[in-house]
Design an enzyme around this catalytic site. Structure first.
Site, PDB file in Angstrom:
ATOM      1  N   CYS A 187     -13.246  60.574  20.636  1.00  0.00           N
ATOM      2  CA  CYS A 187     -12.248  60.780  19.575  1.00  0.00           C
ATOM      3  C   CYS A 187     -12.999  61.018  18.263  1.00  0.00           C
ATOM      4  O   CYS A 187     -12.936  60.230  17.333  1.00  0.00           O
ATOM      5  CB  CYS A 187     -11.280  59.608  19.479  1.00  0.00           C
ATOM      6  SG  CYS A 187     -12.031  57.992  19.247  1.00  0.00           S
ATOM      7  N   ASP A 241     -14.665  57.920  28.305  1.00  0.00           N
ATOM      8  CA  ASP A 241     -14.247  58.017  26.894  1.00  0.00           C
ATOM      9  C   ASP A 241     -15.281  57.231  26.096  1.00  0.00           C
ATOM     10  O   ASP A 241     -15.128  56.044  25.834  1.00  0.00           O
ATOM     11  CB  ASP A 241     -12.846  57.436  26.730  1.00  0.00           C
ATOM     12  CG  ASP A 241     -12.239  57.748  25.372  1.00  0.00           C
ATOM     13  OD1 ASP A 241     -12.934  58.356  24.545  1.00  0.00           O
ATOM     14  OD2 ASP A 241     -11.085  57.378  25.139  1.00  0.00           O
ATOM     15  N   PRO A 271      -8.220  50.603  25.273  1.00  0.00           N
ATOM     16  CA  PRO A 271      -7.109  49.681  25.535  1.00  0.00           C
ATOM     17  C   PRO A 271      -6.282  49.972  26.762  1.00  0.00           C
ATOM     18  O   PRO A 271      -5.323  49.264  27.032  1.00  0.00           O
ATOM     19  CB  PRO A 271      -6.268  49.801  24.268  1.00  0.00           C
ATOM     20  CG  PRO A 271      -6.483  51.212  23.829  1.00  0.00           C
ATOM     21  CD  PRO A 271      -7.903  51.527  24.167  1.00  0.00           C
ATOM     22  N   GLY A 272      -6.597  51.040  27.517  1.00  0.00           N
ATOM     23  CA  GLY A 272      -5.989  51.192  28.823  1.00  0.00           C
ATOM     24  C   GLY A 272      -4.997  52.308  29.007  1.00  0.00           C
ATOM     25  O   GLY A 272      -4.450  52.460  30.104  1.00  0.00           O
ATOM     26  N   GLY A 273      -4.740  53.119  28.002  1.00  0.00           N
ATOM     27  CA  GLY A 273      -3.776  54.199  28.159  1.00  0.00           C
ATOM     28  C   GLY A 273      -4.164  55.162  29.262  1.00  0.00           C
ATOM     29  O   GLY A 273      -3.325  55.570  30.085  1.00  0.00           O
ATOM     30  N   LYS A 274      -5.433  55.534  29.314  1.00  0.00           N
ATOM     31  CA  LYS A 274      -5.886  56.476  30.332  1.00  0.00           C
ATOM     32  C   LYS A 274      -5.907  55.819  31.709  1.00  0.00           C
ATOM     33  O   LYS A 274      -5.606  56.462  32.722  1.00  0.00           O
ATOM     34  CB  LYS A 274      -7.263  57.023  29.951  1.00  0.00           C
ATOM     35  CG  LYS A 274      -7.271  57.745  28.616  1.00  0.00           C
ATOM     36  CD  LYS A 274      -8.665  58.196  28.232  1.00  0.00           C
ATOM     37  CE  LYS A 274      -8.710  58.760  26.833  1.00  0.00           C
ATOM     38  NZ  LYS A 274      -8.426  57.740  25.795  1.00  0.00           N
ATOM     39  N   ASP A 298     -21.161  46.419  31.030  1.00  0.00           N
ATOM     40  CA  ASP A 298     -21.757  47.548  30.321  1.00  0.00           C
ATOM     41  C   ASP A 298     -21.751  48.761  31.242  1.00  0.00           C
ATOM     42  O   ASP A 298     -22.227  48.699  32.375  1.00  0.00           O
ATOM     43  CB  ASP A 298     -23.185  47.179  29.932  1.00  0.00           C
ATOM     44  CG  ASP A 298     -23.825  48.205  29.024  1.00  0.00           C
ATOM     45  OD1 ASP A 298     -23.457  49.393  29.092  1.00  0.00           O
ATOM     46  OD2 ASP A 298     -24.735  47.821  28.253  1.00  0.00           O
ATOM     47  N   CYS A 322     -15.367  52.603  29.751  1.00  0.00           N
ATOM     48  CA  CYS A 322     -14.937  52.328  28.374  1.00  0.00           C
ATOM     49  C   CYS A 322     -13.419  52.408  28.319  1.00  0.00           C
ATOM     50  O   CYS A 322     -12.830  53.120  27.498  1.00  0.00           O
ATOM     51  CB  CYS A 322     -15.563  53.298  27.385  1.00  0.00           C
ATOM     52  SG  CYS A 322     -17.330  53.537  27.596  1.00  0.00           S
TER      53      CYS A 322
END
Length: 465
Positions: free
Chosen positions: A395, A342, A282-285, A326, A279
């Protein structure tokens, strides 16, 4: 799973129209109307007498949210505005959404009867400008009258009422300051109060209305512009233009809420490790893991969001293997040293940045979401090498998606243990009895708070090394 799916099972609309709220003032925004006023020229005497574009855009956004759209979904309504007007329209809409219910007692005492919906929304917008954003009353009132007259014959007929009501509202600052922060909807507030008490719930509500600053994560050994936070993130004021900050073009850092950045720090990636970010958009992690030297596989169900992730990776000079699919069907040929999950969730930890959420959710579907989370945890644990570790994160402010989720996991799989986080800057009171990490919007109140998150590092005690 696509991060847009967080809370996707909660598709029901909140017919009770609950709203987020709390105290705080937004930035003072310059606008054409105020410039006209300072020059001694009333806004409504401008030759064209046209409505302010940003305010009209904000009104369109608010009407869309009232109809059940998210603010992001509503963005299409203002896509033709100039970038500066588009940004200001969104800011005005955000500030209004954070205070909609708090406005009601102020407006109600000045209204003989309820106006039509578009005029009521206009009054809400102008009231926020007057009382929360501290805009010049003359400019706000005149701009609202012009905007009312642009709403058709009935708007023209209401213009006098708009003028009279807002002139009275401008004198209501003392009453405004005495109002309590807007409460969370019952489906969220009740479990929050049960978990942490009434005082904490009020502090969270105040943090929601205050909004969120802009947080940045820098590459290792680099710094980003802004205030250094205890956990290693850097903070800029809300509304900062990201692309103008030093280091953006060079890819030295990226935008990421400080709480979200902690999840990858809990995983403690090492150079050369094979790590999956499930998951991932948007890619920060993903960028945190890649910047640490890990060999990252980033999976998400949304190809469009993965494309944006690839753009961010390229800007920062980082690489990862991108997989669209998935997470529950993900079956790699080789196990991973570590996995960051996440998971899809209610996203209730992000209300300070997404104040539209309490208007368009009603808490339905939580059982389906928690069942999906449990299935994803079990599946991800099976993708680890012996001795591997899994960080589960949501979150969410709801214990059902955090503390209770981990308690259920330990009950069905006694071999799993929770490893307490070892991250610089976290406080002892944030660690749960099971060893997870509970983050809340009311933490760091002096510097602007953080998103609500639950994070836990899991390892199989039978094969741990």
């Amino acid at each position: 799973m696509d991060k847009q799916q967080k809370g996707g099972a909660e598709g029901g609309r909140n017919q009770g129209r609950h709203h987020a709220g709390g105290r705080g003032k937004g930035p003072r925004g310059g606008n054409r109307d105020n410039r006209d006023n300072r020059a001694g020229k009333p806004a409504e005497s401008r030759p064209d007498n046209r409505p302010d574009r940003a305010r009209l855009g904000a009104l369109r956004l608010l009407e869309a949210v009232e109809a059940g759209a998210t603010l992001d979904e509503a963005a299409v309504r203002i896509e033709r505005l100039a970038p500066a007007d588009r940004a200001r329209a969104r800011r005005l809409a955000l500030e209004t959404l954070r205070r909609v219910a708090r406005l009601e007692p102020i407006l109600d005492k000045h209204l003989a009867r309820r106006p039509r919906p578009d005029v009521l929304m206009l009054l809400r917008l102008a009231t926020v400008e007057l009382l929360a954003l501290d805009e010049a009353p003359h400019g706000v009132v005149n701009a609202a009258v012009v905007l009312s007259r642009s709403l058709g014959p009935k708007g023209v007929a209401a213009a006098g009422m708009v003028n009279a009501v807002l002139r009275k509202v401008a004198g209501d600052r003392e009453a405004w300051e005495a109002l309590a922060p807007q409460e969370m909807p019952d489906w969220l507030r009740e479990p929050v109060v049960a978990a942490w008490g009434e005082e904490v719930a009020r502090k969270i509500e105040a943090a929601h209305e205050a909004g969120a600053p802009l947080d940045l994560t820098a590459k290792p050994a680099l710094v980003a512009p802004g205030e250094a936070l205890p956990t290693g993130s850097f903070r800029q004021p809300s509304g900062t233009r990201v692309t103008t900050l030093p280091g953006f073009a060079e890819g030295d850092w990226w935008v990421q809420d400080a709480a979200a950045a902690i999840a990858a720090k809990v995983l403690a990636p090492k150079a050369g490790e094979r790590i999956a970010d499930l998951c991932a958009a948007p890619g920060g992690k993903t960028m945190q893991l890649a910047a640490a030297g890990a060999k990252v596989t980033a999976l998400d169900i949304s190809e469009a969001r993965l494309e944006r992730m690839e753009e961010n990776l390229a800007r920062c000079g980082l690489t990862a293997k991108i997989v669209a699919g998935d997470a529950l069907a993900f079956a790699p040929d080789e196990g991973f040293d570590a996995i960051l999950l996440d998971a899809p969730c209610s996203a209730t930890g992000t209300i300070r940045r997404h104040p539209d959420l309490p208007l368009i959710r009603d808490g339905s579907g939580l059982d389906e979401i928690t069942a999906l989370q449990a299935a994803m945890i079990d599946h991800a644990l099976g993708l680890l090498k012996p001795g591997g570790r899994l960080v589960y994160a949501t979150c969410s402010l709801l214990p059902a998606e955090g503390e209770e989720q981990i308690a259920a996991l330990l009950a069905r799989n006694p071999r799993i243990r929770v490893e307490p986080p070892q991250v610089a800057g976290i406080e002892a009171g944030w660690i749960t009895p099971e060893g997870g990490l509970r983050l809340r919007p009311d933490y760091w109140p002096e510097t602007g708070g953080m998103d609500g998150f639950f994070i836990a590092c899991l390892r199989n005690s039978a094969d741990a090394t």
